[in-house]
Design a protein around this motif. Structure first.
Motif, PDB file in Angstrom:
ATOM      1  N   VAL A  95      -5.174   2.788   5.598  1.00 24.83           N
ATOM      2  CA  VAL A  95      -5.823   1.620   4.997  1.00 24.83           C
ATOM      3  C   VAL A  95      -4.974   0.361   5.169  1.00 24.83           C
ATOM      4  O   VAL A  95      -5.477  -0.693   5.544  1.00 24.83           O
ATOM      5  CB  VAL A  95      -6.166   1.881   3.511  1.00 24.83           C
ATOM      6  CG1 VAL A  95      -6.533   0.578   2.807  1.00 24.83           C
ATOM      7  CG2 VAL A  95      -7.328   2.863   3.422  1.00 24.83           C
ATOM      8  N   GLY A  96      -3.675   0.470   4.922  1.00 27.58           N
ATOM      9  CA  GLY A  96      -2.800  -0.696   5.086  1.00 27.58           C
ATOM     10  C   GLY A  96      -2.801  -1.204   6.520  1.00 27.58           C
ATOM     11  O   GLY A  96      -2.911  -2.409   6.766  1.00 27.58           O
ATOM     12  N   ASN A  97      -2.693  -0.266   7.475  1.00 28.48           N
ATOM     13  CA  ASN A  97      -2.655  -0.644   8.895  1.00 28.48           C
ATOM     14  C   ASN A  97      -3.940  -1.353   9.301  1.00 28.48           C
ATOM     15  O   ASN A  97      -3.923  -2.373  10.003  1.00 28.48           O
ATOM     16  CB  ASN A  97      -2.473   0.594   9.775  1.00 28.48           C
ATOM     17  CG  ASN A  97      -1.228   1.384   9.428  1.00 28.48           C
ATOM     18  OD1 ASN A  97      -0.324   0.868   8.777  1.00 28.48           O
ATOM     19  ND2 ASN A  97      -1.173   2.633   9.851  1.00 28.48           N
ATOM     20  N   GLN A  98      -5.074  -0.792   8.866  1.00 27.66           N
ATOM     21  CA  GLN A  98      -6.361  -1.364   9.272  1.00 27.66           C
ATOM     22  C   GLN A  98      -6.614  -2.689   8.557  1.00 27.66           C
ATOM     23  O   GLN A  98      -7.178  -3.619   9.128  1.00 27.66           O
ATOM     24  CB  GLN A  98      -7.481  -0.355   9.002  1.00 27.66           C
ATOM     25  CG  GLN A  98      -7.277   0.908   9.846  1.00 27.66           C
ATOM     26  CD  GLN A  98      -8.578   1.515  10.337  1.00 27.66           C
ATOM     27  OE1 GLN A  98      -9.002   2.526   9.846  1.00 27.66           O
ATOM     28  NE2 GLN A  98      -9.217   0.862  11.313  1.00 27.66           N
ATOM     29  N   SER A 117       2.886  -0.950   4.181  1.00 29.14           N
ATOM     30  CA  SER A 117       2.710   0.381   3.575  1.00 29.14           C
ATOM     31  C   SER A 117       4.095   0.956   3.343  1.00 29.14           C
ATOM     32  O   SER A 117       4.920   0.987   4.257  1.00 29.14           O
ATOM     33  CB  SER A 117       1.917   1.295   4.505  1.00 29.14           C
ATOM     34  OG  SER A 117       0.637   0.746   4.747  1.00 29.14           O
ATOM     35  N   VAL A 118       4.356   1.412   2.115  1.00 29.47           N
ATOM     36  CA  VAL A 118       5.698   1.878   1.761  1.00 29.47           C
ATOM     37  C   VAL A 118       5.772   3.399   1.784  1.00 29.47           C
ATOM     38  O   VAL A 118       4.758   4.085   1.668  1.00 29.47           O
ATOM     39  CB  VAL A 118       6.134   1.333   0.370  1.00 29.47           C
ATOM     40  CG1 VAL A 118       6.139  -0.184   0.371  1.00 29.47           C
ATOM     41  CG2 VAL A 118       5.252   1.884  -0.746  1.00 29.47           C
ATOM     42  N   THR A 119       6.985   3.924   1.928  1.00 34.14           N
ATOM     43  CA  THR A 119       7.186   5.374   1.948  1.00 34.14           C
ATOM     44  C   THR A 119       7.166   5.931   0.519  1.00 34.14           C
ATOM     45  O   THR A 119       7.292   5.188  -0.456  1.00 34.14           O
ATOM     46  CB  THR A 119       8.544   5.751   2.556  1.00 34.14           C
ATOM     47  OG1 THR A 119       9.571   5.219   1.703  1.00 34.14           O
ATOM     48  CG2 THR A 119       8.714   5.186   3.952  1.00 34.14           C
ATOM     49  N   SER A 120       7.079   7.245   0.420  1.00 29.34           N
ATOM     50  CA  SER A 120       7.137   7.877  -0.906  1.00 29.34           C
ATOM     51  C   SER A 120       8.565   7.915  -1.425  1.00 29.34           C
ATOM     52  O   SER A 120       8.796   8.238  -2.586  1.00 29.34           O
ATOM     53  CB  SER A 120       6.565   9.293  -0.834  1.00 29.34           C
ATOM     54  OG  SER A 120       7.290  10.053   0.107  1.00 29.34           O
ATOM     55  N   VAL A 133       0.869  -1.169   0.000  1.00 25.39           N
ATOM     56  CA  VAL A 133       0.000   0.000   0.000  1.00 25.39           C
ATOM     57  C   VAL A 133       0.913   1.229   0.000  1.00 25.39           C
ATOM     58  O   VAL A 133       2.002   1.190   0.578  1.00 25.39           O
ATOM     59  CB  VAL A 133      -0.895  -0.014   1.269  1.00 25.39           C
ATOM     60  CG1 VAL A 133      -1.889   1.138   1.254  1.00 25.39           C
ATOM     61  CG2 VAL A 133      -1.634  -1.343   1.387  1.00 25.39           C
ATOM     62  N   GLY A 134       0.482   2.324  -0.636  1.00 23.15           N
ATOM     63  CA  GLY A 134       1.279   3.552  -0.655  1.00 23.15           C
ATOM     64  C   GLY A 134       1.220   4.271   0.679  1.00 23.15           C
ATOM     65  O   GLY A 134       0.510   3.869   1.600  1.00 23.15           O
ATOM     66  N   ALA A 135       1.963   5.367   0.781  1.00 21.64           N
ATOM     67  CA  ALA A 135       2.051   6.099   2.055  1.00 21.64           C
ATOM     68  C   ALA A 135       0.701   6.678   2.465  1.00 21.64           C
ATOM     69  O   ALA A 135       0.384   6.775   3.651  1.00 21.64           O
ATOM     70  CB  ALA A 135       3.080   7.211   1.948  1.00 21.64           C
ATOM     71  N   GLY A 136      -0.111   7.061   1.491  1.00 23.09           N
ATOM     72  CA  GLY A 136      -1.413   7.637   1.812  1.00 23.09           C
ATOM     73  C   GLY A 136      -2.136   7.953   0.517  1.00 23.09           C
ATOM     74  O   GLY A 136      -1.502   8.068  -0.530  1.00 23.09           O
ATOM     75  N   SER A 137      -3.438   8.111   0.582  1.00 24.64           N
ATOM     76  CA  SER A 137      -4.188   8.431  -0.631  1.00 24.64           C
ATOM     77  C   SER A 137      -4.028   9.915  -0.942  1.00 24.64           C
ATOM     78  O   SER A 137      -3.704  10.718  -0.061  1.00 24.64           O
ATOM     79  CB  SER A 137      -5.668   8.093  -0.450  1.00 24.64           C
ATOM     80  OG  SER A 137      -6.223   8.885   0.583  1.00 24.64           O
ATOM     81  N   SER A 138      -4.281  10.296  -2.185  1.00 25.82           N
ATOM     82  CA  SER A 138      -4.056  11.687  -2.568  1.00 25.82           C
ATOM     83  C   SER A 138      -5.207  12.592  -2.131  1.00 25.82           C
ATOM     84  O   SER A 138      -5.062  13.798  -2.116  1.00 25.82           O
ATOM     85  CB  SER A 138      -3.846  11.796  -4.076  1.00 25.82           C
ATOM     86  OG  SER A 138      -4.958  11.266  -4.756  1.00 25.82           O
ATOM     87  N   ASP A 139      -6.339  12.014  -1.732  1.00 31.88           N
ATOM     88  CA  ASP A 139      -7.438  12.887  -1.299  1.00 31.88           C
ATOM     89  C   ASP A 139      -7.513  13.003   0.231  1.00 31.88           C
ATOM     90  O   ASP A 139      -7.443  14.084   0.784  1.00 31.88           O
ATOM     91  CB  ASP A 139      -8.785  12.431  -1.886  1.00 31.88           C
ATOM     92  CG  ASP A 139      -9.073  10.960  -1.662  1.00 31.88           C
ATOM     93  OD1 ASP A 139      -8.219  10.259  -1.091  1.00 31.88           O
ATOM     94  OD2 ASP A 139     -10.166  10.515  -2.062  1.00 31.88           O
ATOM     95  N   VAL A 140      -7.626  11.873   0.924  1.00 32.68           N
ATOM     96  CA  VAL A 140      -7.800  11.932   2.380  1.00 32.68           C
ATOM     97  C   VAL A 140      -6.475  11.867   3.128  1.00 32.68           C
ATOM     98  O   VAL A 140      -6.282  12.511   4.150  1.00 32.68           O
ATOM     99  CB  VAL A 140      -8.731  10.794   2.855  1.00 32.68           C
ATOM    100  CG1 VAL A 140      -8.894  10.835   4.360  1.00 32.68           C
ATOM    101  CG2 VAL A 140     -10.085  10.909   2.177  1.00 32.68           C
ATOM    102  N   TYR A 141      -5.530  11.075   2.624  1.00 34.09           N
ATOM    103  CA  TYR A 141      -4.203  10.931   3.226  1.00 34.09           C
ATOM    104  C   TYR A 141      -4.298  10.575   4.712  1.00 34.09           C
ATOM    105  O   TYR A 141      -3.633  11.167   5.557  1.00 34.09           O
ATOM    106  CB  TYR A 141      -3.369  12.201   3.028  1.00 34.09           C
ATOM    107  CG  TYR A 141      -1.891  11.969   3.174  1.00 34.09           C
ATOM    108  CD1 TYR A 141      -1.188  11.224   2.233  1.00 34.09           C
ATOM    109  CD2 TYR A 141      -1.180  12.458   4.266  1.00 34.09           C
ATOM    110  CE1 TYR A 141       0.163  10.986   2.363  1.00 34.09           C
ATOM    111  CE2 TYR A 141       0.177  12.229   4.411  1.00 34.09           C
ATOM    112  CZ  TYR A 141       0.839  11.499   3.450  1.00 34.09           C
ATOM    113  OH  TYR A 141       2.183  11.265   3.585  1.00 34.09           O
ATOM    114  N   ALA A 142      -5.168   9.609   5.034  1.00 35.21           N
ATOM    115  CA  ALA A 142      -5.266   9.147   6.418  1.00 35.21           C
ATOM    116  C   ALA A 142      -4.072   8.273   6.779  1.00 35.21           C
ATOM    117  O   ALA A 142      -3.721   8.133   7.936  1.00 35.21           O
ATOM    118  CB  ALA A 142      -6.568   8.381   6.637  1.00 35.21           C
ATOM    119  N   GLN A 143      -3.440   7.665   5.791  1.00 35.28           N
ATOM    120  CA  GLN A 143      -2.286   6.764   5.991  1.00 35.28           C
ATOM    121  C   GLN A 143      -2.672   5.560   6.841  1.00 35.28           C
ATOM    122  O   GLN A 143      -1.873   5.091   7.653  1.00 35.28           O
ATOM    123  CB  GLN A 143      -1.122   7.517   6.639  1.00 35.28           C
ATOM    124  CG  GLN A 143      -0.684   8.741   5.856  1.00 35.28           C
ATOM    125  CD  GLN A 143       0.243   9.609   6.653  1.00 35.28           C
ATOM    126  OE1 GLN A 143      -0.195  10.578   7.277  1.00 35.28           O
ATOM    127  NE2 GLN A 143       1.509   9.287   6.672  1.00 35.28           N
TER     128      GLN A 143
END
Lengths: 286, 249
Positions: free
Chosen positions: B128-131, B176-179, B116-126
């Protein structure tokens, strides 16, 4: 009075800020009291703190927790997400807290989405959102929790090279952007920061584009968000994704050679000029 | 190894405008894969090229996922296949709802590793991967900055604020990976043409899981009124004025 839970993975001021929301019970993955908490439950964790997500979620469930707060660091964030899943809810970033309403930044800081949370609120609270208050007690109860690391094995922890920085504690911040032509030229900004007693910060391209400064020092929606007394932006155009990290500063000063740069619309004092001429004159005049 | 790269398609932030009444105008904003998701796709491709296996994109979202340009864009970045779970009920999902839908998709398709990426481009909760990792009950890490395969497991470097952790990760896992983990490839004409021939698998889309909050408003922040005292002209003179201003603070 609402019992607010603060989950602490390291030194934190979050429990002091949480006092604005109710009485504070801290769950400390480390040992000893958490400043600002009325009571600390000390876990004395060994190994990866994230392994304690499930037993902490069980503890929160058993106590009927309604509000659970986390810091924004990497480990706290993972704990928050796992614990939220075990509690059957989402982990939310909180930029504004007026329970039950929570505001979070969306679309790169373009807007704040406010929602009313039903059930337990699991919140990752940005720095400065809950200013620290006086009070609390040193009462500590040690609790024994059994971690489940799901087979993850911590091989080593290597301190990062270079100095660590806590931008959110800085009263004055000088921010540098792509207006600087070369990395060595940042010395001008360092001299200015030294004169002002300010920390040095940067825009995202400086940290993640050209890598002139560590990522801990970049300001913006995906970086640090600050509320300093003074933010002085040098060679920064002022894109919303950056300014959202400092738009609550008491005073904003901008130096940029482009008089149409958006940063001037958000500045209290601005100089339209070449930073290579303005900064030496400013350093001499301070 | 069956590697799943999670992808979120959302409105591109730079084309959203704030109206004078602080509401948002999405008219000019196109749907696009999140910039940070591309790091997950690239990491998946590089790992599959090293150890063998397939890279499947997985996206939960609205009918924006039916857009062939969006699909081709995703498939041109190194995916072998794209799985979509699409329903117009899936607008504005929170991270727990998204994680639940991803979980049920993954239980159908199977997986060895989810990136999973670091966060989504709209909400950027970071989150989804953790949950998702917690729901699946598998090893879960965020801020993963390097992935090295070693025998039947992975060794990852995780970037904390002040330290780097080296962690052995058994599979299956969610990372979840970093940018900064890689520089995502830019698709050339060859990749874009090939993308049109790659399979898209539409998975059954059930009802949206219950949400945990009611939306109140989405508004641009109130502008703090600033003095906007802007000085032009002689740099030395301007600097002297600024110095006086700073000393008076």
């Amino acid at each position: 009075m609402t019992e607010v839970f603060v989950i602490a993975t390291g030194p934190t001021t979050l429990a002091q800020g949480a006092r604005a929301l109710g009485s504070v019970t801290a769950v400390n993955l480390g040992s000893g009291p958490v400043p600002g908490a009325d009571k600390t439950l000390a876990v004395n964790a060994a190994g990866l703190v994230e392994g304690y997500a499930k037993p902490i979620a069980e503890l929160l469930s058993a106590r009927g927790a309604e509000v659970v707060l986390f810091d924004t660091d990497v480990q706290s964030r993972l704990l928050a997400g796992k614990i939220a899943s075990y509690l059957g809810t989402a982990a939310r970033n909180a930029a504004e807290i007026k329970l039950p309403n929570i505001g979070r930044m969306v679309y790169g800081g373009l807007a704040v989405a406010t929602e009313s949370v039903a059930g337990v609120a699991v919140l990752v609270v940005g720095p400065g959102v809950l200013p620290p208050l006086e009070g609390g007690s040193d009462a500590v109860e040690n609790i024994a929790l059994t971690p489940d690391d799901a087979g993850l094995k911590l091989v080593s922890t290597q301190p990062k090279g270079g100095e660590s920085v806590n931008l959110s504690a800085a009263k004055r911040v000088v921010g540098v952007g792509r207006g600087f032509a070369a990395q060595d030229d940042l010395d001008l900004a360092r001299q200015l920061a030294a004169k002002l007693g300010a920390e040095l910060a940067c825009s995202r391209p400086i940290a993640e584009g050209v890598n002139w400064m560590p990522t801990e020092r970049y300001i913006g929606v995906s970086g640090a968000t600050l509320r300093p007394e003074l933010y002085l932006a040098v060679g920064i155009s002022g894109q919303i994704q950056h300014m959202v990290g400092v738009n609550k500063a008491k005073a904003i000063v901008a130096i940029n050679k482009d008089k149409n740069a958006p940063v001037f619309k958000q500045a209290d004092f601005g100089i339209v000029g070449d930073l290579y001429q303005v900064l030496p004159a400013l350093i001499a005049a301070l | 190894m069956k590697i799943i790269a999670a992808i979120k398609v959302s409105a591109e932030a730079q084309d959203i405008e704030a109206r004078p009444d602080r509401t948002l105008n999405f008219d000019r904003a196109q749907s696009k894969i999140g910039a940070y998701d591309l790091n997950a796709v690239e990491a998946a491709r590089q790992l599959a090229d090293t150890v063998g296996g397939e890279v499947i994109g997985l996206s939960v979202g609205t009918s924006a996922l039916a857009n062939s340009k969006v699909r081709k864009d995703a498939l041109s970045r190194g995916l072998d296949q794209l799985d979509v779970v699409a329903s117009d009920e899936y607008a504005d999902l929170d991270s727990f709802q998204t994680a639940q839908l991803l979980q049920s998709a993954l239980q159908q398709t199977g997986y060895d590793l989810v990136l999973v990426g670091a966060g989504s481009s709209d909400v950027y909760a970071q989150q989804v991967g953790n949950q998702l990792g917690a729901l699946l009950g598998v090893p879960t890490l965020n801020a993963v900055n390097k992935i090295t395969p070693e025998g039947d497991h992975l060794v990852v470097e995780r970037l904390l604020e002040d330290a780097v952790q080296v962690i052995e990760v058994p599979l299956p896992a969610v990372l979840s990976v970093t940018s900064g983990i890689n520089t995502p490839r830019i698709a050339g004409m060859k990749e874009i043409l090939a993308a049109g021939k790659k399979p898209v698998n539409e998975l059954a889309a059930g009802a949206a899981p219950a949400g945990s909050a009611q939306a109140v408003s989405t508004l641009a922040p109130e502008q703090v009124s600033r003095q906007q005292n802007i000085v032009e002209g002689d740099p030395a003179e301007a600097a002297a004025q600024l110095a006086a201003y700073l000393k008076a603070l």
